[in-house]
Design an enzyme around this catalytic site. Structure first.
Site, PDB file in Angstrom:
ATOM      1  N   HIS A  43       0.982  -1.159  -0.025  1.00  0.00           N
ATOM      2  CA  HIS A  43      -0.010  -0.132  -0.021  1.00  0.00           C
ATOM      3  C   HIS A  43       0.747   1.313  -0.086  1.00  0.00           C
ATOM      4  O   HIS A  43       1.060   1.903   0.998  1.00  0.00           O
ATOM      5  CB  HIS A  43      -0.841  -0.133   1.407  1.00  0.00           C
ATOM      6  CG  HIS A  43      -2.183  -0.948   1.257  1.00  0.00           C
ATOM      7  ND1 HIS A  43      -2.703  -1.475   2.039  1.00  0.00           N
ATOM      8  CD2 HIS A  43      -3.043  -1.286   0.148  1.00  0.00           C
ATOM      9  CE1 HIS A  43      -3.769  -2.192   1.515  1.00  0.00           C
ATOM     10  NE2 HIS A  43      -3.759  -2.052   0.363  1.00  0.00           N
ATOM     11  N   GLU A 130      -5.777  -8.645   2.963  1.00  0.00           N
ATOM     12  CA  GLU A 130      -5.165  -9.860   3.906  1.00  0.00           C
ATOM     13  C   GLU A 130      -6.374 -10.380   4.711  1.00  0.00           C
ATOM     14  O   GLU A 130      -6.276 -11.794   4.560  1.00  0.00           O
ATOM     15  CB  GLU A 130      -4.274  -9.037   4.991  1.00  0.00           C
ATOM     16  CG  GLU A 130      -3.786 -10.235   5.943  1.00  0.00           C
ATOM     17  CD  GLU A 130      -3.131  -9.768   7.036  1.00  0.00           C
ATOM     18  OE1 GLU A 130      -2.331  -8.781   7.131  1.00  0.00           O
ATOM     19  OE2 GLU A 130      -3.755 -10.511   8.245  1.00  0.00           O
ATOM     20  N   SER A 225      -3.701   0.524   5.812  1.00  0.00           N
ATOM     21  CA  SER A 225      -4.426   0.137   7.382  1.00  0.00           C
ATOM     22  C   SER A 225      -3.336   0.370   8.401  1.00  0.00           C
ATOM     23  O   SER A 225      -3.847   0.673   9.443  1.00  0.00           O
ATOM     24  CB  SER A 225      -5.237  -1.159   7.278  1.00  0.00           C
ATOM     25  OG  SER A 225      -4.737  -2.296   8.139  1.00  0.00           O
ATOM     26  N   ASN A 226      -2.187  -0.247   8.259  1.00  0.00           N
ATOM     27  CA  ASN A 226      -1.383  -0.262   9.450  1.00  0.00           C
ATOM     28  C   ASN A 226      -0.947   1.186   9.768  1.00  0.00           C
ATOM     29  O   ASN A 226      -0.862   1.778  11.210  1.00  0.00           O
ATOM     30  CB  ASN A 226      -0.232  -1.309   9.478  1.00  0.00           C
ATOM     31  CG  ASN A 226       0.854  -0.630   8.678  1.00  0.00           C
ATOM     32  OD1 ASN A 226       1.723  -0.085   8.918  1.00  0.00           O
ATOM     33  ND2 ASN A 226       0.774  -1.246   7.346  1.00  0.00           N
TER      34      ASN A 226
HETATM   35  S1  SF4 Z   1       3.275  -6.359   9.360  1.00  0.00           S
HETATM   36 FE1  SF4 Z   1       4.221  -8.299   9.754  1.00  0.00          FE
HETATM   37  S2  SF4 Z   1       2.708  -9.953   8.798  1.00  0.00           S
HETATM   38 FE2  SF4 Z   1       2.509  -8.066   7.657  1.00  0.00          FE
HETATM   39  S3  SF4 Z   1       3.904  -8.042   6.040  1.00  0.00           S
HETATM   40 FE3  SF4 Z   1       5.024  -7.022   7.872  1.00  0.00          FE
HETATM   41  S4  SF4 Z   1       6.110  -8.659   8.782  1.00  0.00           S
HETATM   42 FE4  SF4 Z   1       4.569  -9.450   7.658  1.00  0.00          FE
END
Ligand code: SF4
Length: 285
Positions: A43, A130, A225-226
């Site tokens: 993203h 995801e 989203s993160n």
């Molecule tokens: S946040 Fe964690 S699960 Fe997601 S892509 Fe990165 S390492 Fe992988």
């Protein structure tokens, strides 16, 4: 004047692996060979634009995949449903799987547990790729719970066994709250906390920095989203928090007369963008 950059800002292991995989494929492709990613590999618009300039095409739907005849399809770190692998095999396309191993592990869990007769509950955003990918490995009866309301409404037959997993980037405290609501319903529940450590560490570090600074900058794509969650966490701890995609979105005057600035970034934010912001904020102060 102090600028504190989070150590955990930027590409996580899975994203770095997926991005490196695309560039590796670009570097070794033969003349006329086509390279596709199934969905944007990460993203981040800036990274996607660069890949497109190098000839990588993003497939945005199953229909587009249906229209291909030959080429390499790279599966992104978010992973995809089982039916997409089946389709790729059926069409004899070359698959390069860049699914993050932590996401792949969830696919394996939900496939095994649903085959053992458990109903899979995924805690996460149902619209996130995801989560859609995980759901595609989790059997017919799988469901997604995103908030308190969903958890309160959740109900199954008394004798059903439930296996709860989480979207890797879900907020840990929210996950705990939702699991608690479901567990209070006295079902036979097994809970697997599949939140990725990278996310937790990034969120914890961002919060502790945001609690101590006068202004906080969160860098990442608006669709990530993160990064959105990182912004929520930072904003709760520091009212003066800015969400930017690149330096262009940051009005340095807006920061005003602050003494300390914190910087963090989502898992799909390239290092050069973070450094550019950091260097410019330093110059101003
Ligand atoms: S946040 Fe964690 S699960 Fe997601 S892509 Fe990165 S390492 Fe992988």
């Amino acid at each position: 004047m102090k600028v504190i950059k989070a150590k955990t800002a930027g590409f996580c292991f899975g994203v770095k692996r997926a991005v490196d995989t695309v560039y590796e494929q670009v570097n070794k492709k033969g003349a006329g060979e086509k390279i596709y990613t199934y969905g944007p590999i990460i993203h981040n618009e800036e990274v996607i634009k660069d890949m497109e300039a190098k000839g990588v095409r993003v497939l945005r739907s199953e229909e587009e995949l249906e229209g291909l005849c030959g080429g390499t399809v790279i599966i992104r770190s978010h992973g995809v449903e089982k039916k997409i692998y089946d389709k790729l095999e059926e069409k004899k396309l070359k698959i390069v799987d860049a699914t993050c191993p932590f996401v792949k592990k969830i696919h394996n869990i939900v496939q095994k547990e649903s085959a053992a007769g458990k109903r899979i509950v995924i805690i996460g955003n149902p619209d996130h790729p995801e989560v859609q990918g995980i759901r595609g490995w989790a059997g017919e009866c799988a469901c997604v719970i995103e908030d308190r309301e969903d958890a309160l409404k959740f109900s199954v037959e008394e004798n059903e066994k439930i296996c709860i997993v989480s979207q890797t980037t879900f907020n840990y405290n929210k996950f705990k709250d939702l699991v608690e609501i479901i567990s209070e319903k006295s079902y036979d529940v097994s809970v697997l906390n599949t939140i990725c450590n990278a996310t937790k560490e990034r969120q914890t570090e961002a919060q502790s920095i945001a609690e101590t600074v006068d202004a906080m900058i969160v860098i990442g794509d608006k669709h990530s989203s993160n990064t959105q969650k990182l912004f929520e966490i930072c904003h709760r701890a520091c009212n003066n928090t800015y969400y930017i995609q690149t330096l262009d979105d940051l009005d340095l005057n807006q920061l005003g007369s602050v003494e300390t600035v914190g910087i963090t970034a989502g898992a799909s934010t390239p290092n050069n963008i973070i450094e550019e912001v950091q260097n410019n904020v330093r110059i101003i102060f």
